[in-house]
Design a protein around this motif. Structure first.
Motif, PDB file in Angstrom:
ATOM      1  N   SER A   1      -5.586 -45.403 -37.725  1.00 63.92           N
ATOM      2  CA  SER A   1      -6.807 -45.578 -38.617  1.00 63.92           C
ATOM      3  C   SER A   1      -7.972 -45.656 -37.820  1.00 63.92           C
ATOM      4  N   PHE A   2      -7.760 -45.907 -36.523  1.00 65.72           N
ATOM      5  CA  PHE A   2      -8.909 -45.700 -35.513  1.00 65.72           C
ATOM      6  C   PHE A   2      -9.140 -44.386 -34.936  1.00 65.72           C
ATOM      7  N   ASP A   3      -8.545 -43.436 -35.649  1.00 62.32           N
ATOM      8  CA  ASP A   3      -8.687 -41.791 -35.088  1.00 62.32           C
ATOM      9  C   ASP A   3      -8.187 -41.749 -33.858  1.00 62.32           C
ATOM     10  N   VAL A   4      -7.245 -42.038 -33.297  1.00 64.70           N
ATOM     11  CA  VAL A   4      -6.735 -41.925 -32.108  1.00 64.70           C
ATOM     12  C   VAL A   4      -5.276 -41.578 -32.323  1.00 64.70           C
ATOM     13  N   PRO A   5      -4.724 -40.771 -31.551  1.00 64.14           N
ATOM     14  CA  PRO A   5      -3.239 -40.566 -31.495  1.00 64.14           C
ATOM     15  C   PRO A   5      -2.401 -41.697 -31.092  1.00 64.14           C
ATOM     16  N   VAL A   6      -1.165 -42.018 -31.650  1.00 56.95           N
ATOM     17  CA  VAL A   6      -0.374 -43.128 -31.567  1.00 56.95           C
ATOM     18  C   VAL A   6       0.893 -42.679 -31.135  1.00 56.95           C
ATOM     19  N   ILE A   7       1.251 -43.458 -29.753  1.00 55.74           N
ATOM     20  CA  ILE A   7       2.698 -43.136 -29.312  1.00 55.74           C
ATOM     21  C   ILE A   7       3.429 -44.094 -29.754  1.00 55.74           C
ATOM     22  N   MET A   8       4.935 -43.899 -29.945  1.00 52.66           N
ATOM     23  CA  MET A   8       5.873 -45.067 -30.070  1.00 52.66           C
ATOM     24  C   MET A   8       6.618 -44.912 -28.666  1.00 52.66           C
ATOM     25  N   ASP A   9       6.574 -46.090 -27.880  1.00 53.22           N
ATOM     26  CA  ASP A   9       7.600 -46.382 -26.793  1.00 53.22           C
ATOM     27  C   ASP A   9       8.976 -46.820 -27.295  1.00 53.22           C
TER      28      ASP A   9
END
Length: 270
Positions: free
Chosen positions: A186-194
């Motif tokens: 929701s912060f408009d940045v890509p999110v990665i799952m480690d």
């Protein structure tokens, strides 16, 4: 997709992959791992960033492996990038490391324990490189907006990524709260799952971190299903012989089949 120099397949509908060994152990090993993953990701059209720590600052015991030498490891990361035409990512731990590492890699990674360090975040942003911030094991996804703000206010042009790696669960285990992925997106940045560090079993009495690598696929599938933009997977030809975090790394010979299954999951939810 991310505005990172040399990132391949920017229009691909696939998830981004950050993958490689926990630490740079030597030139030949790094190049061999990168070559295998590039072959796989090119075929599957998965955008790929090679991961390798040039130094491991957060170790349980004083005699744990920390690295082969900063400049030597950073030059290996640079060679990987130049050889295969792919971006690279590495951790930094102190503010004065940001400019040094930025000369060699495309993405600067902020370790989870350091994600609240304002000077470190600002120093990484000031380089103009992309900054990947690992979410602290002690924080909610919602609280990571402050890390994003620190980077963006320092340098609005610096791309930001956020990476979830689980939350502390008691003294020796982690648990993944998948609500964090949509919250951080929701912060408009890509999110990665480690998918590997989230399966660590830290603070073991032996002084060596444990892990549950058999659950890597479970974490990865669930993350894709809830909309993650990318996956972070540490992998090694022989995790039992790895000099760092071998207990939770994926054997390299298992990566291709895993990614093939994950691609099908991704396609099913689009």
């Amino acid at each position: 997709m991310l505005n990172i120099p040399k990132l391949k397949n920017q229009d691909s509908p696939q998830f981004l992959l950050m993958a490689g060994p926990c630490a740079i152990e030597g030139r030949d090993m790094a190049l061999r791992i990168a070559e295998q993953i590039v072959t796989i990701t090119d075929r599957l059209q998965i955008p790929y960033i090679f991961k390798g720590s040039y130094r491991k600052a957060n170790r349980t015991k004083i005699d744990s492996f920390t690295g082969i030498g900063d400049e030597k490891a950073l030059k290996i990361l640079q060679e990987v990038s130049q050889t295969f035409g792919i971006p690279t990512v590495t951790d930094i731990h102190e503010s004065d490391e940001a400019a040094m590492a930025a000369e060699y890699v495309d993405v600067l990674q902020i370790p989870a324990f350091l994600c609240r360090q304002t000077e470190l975040l600002a120093a990484a942003a000031a380089t103009g490189k992309a900054v990947n911030v690992k979410k602290g094991q002690f924080l909610s996804g919602a609280s990571m907006r402050f890390a994003v703000e620190k980077i963006q206010e320092t340098n609005p042009a610096a791309p930001v990524l956020l990476t979830d790696r689980g939350n502390s669960f008691g003294y020796g285990d982690l648990i993944v709260d998948f609500r964090n992925i949509p919250e951080m997106r929701s912060f408009d940045v890509p999110v990665i799952m480690d998918c590997t560090h989230s399966l660590q079993q830290p603070n073991q009495a032996s002084g060596v971190t444990g892990g549950k690598p058999k659950l890597i696929e479970t974490i990865a599938k669930a993350a894709i299903a809830v909309g993650t933009d990318g996956l972070f997977i540490e992998t090694h030809p022989n995790p039992a012989e790895a000099k760092s975090d071998g207990a939770n790394m994926l054997p390299l010979d298992q990566l291709e089949a895993l990614l093939e299954r994950l691609v099908r999951v991704r396609e099913a939810i689009l």
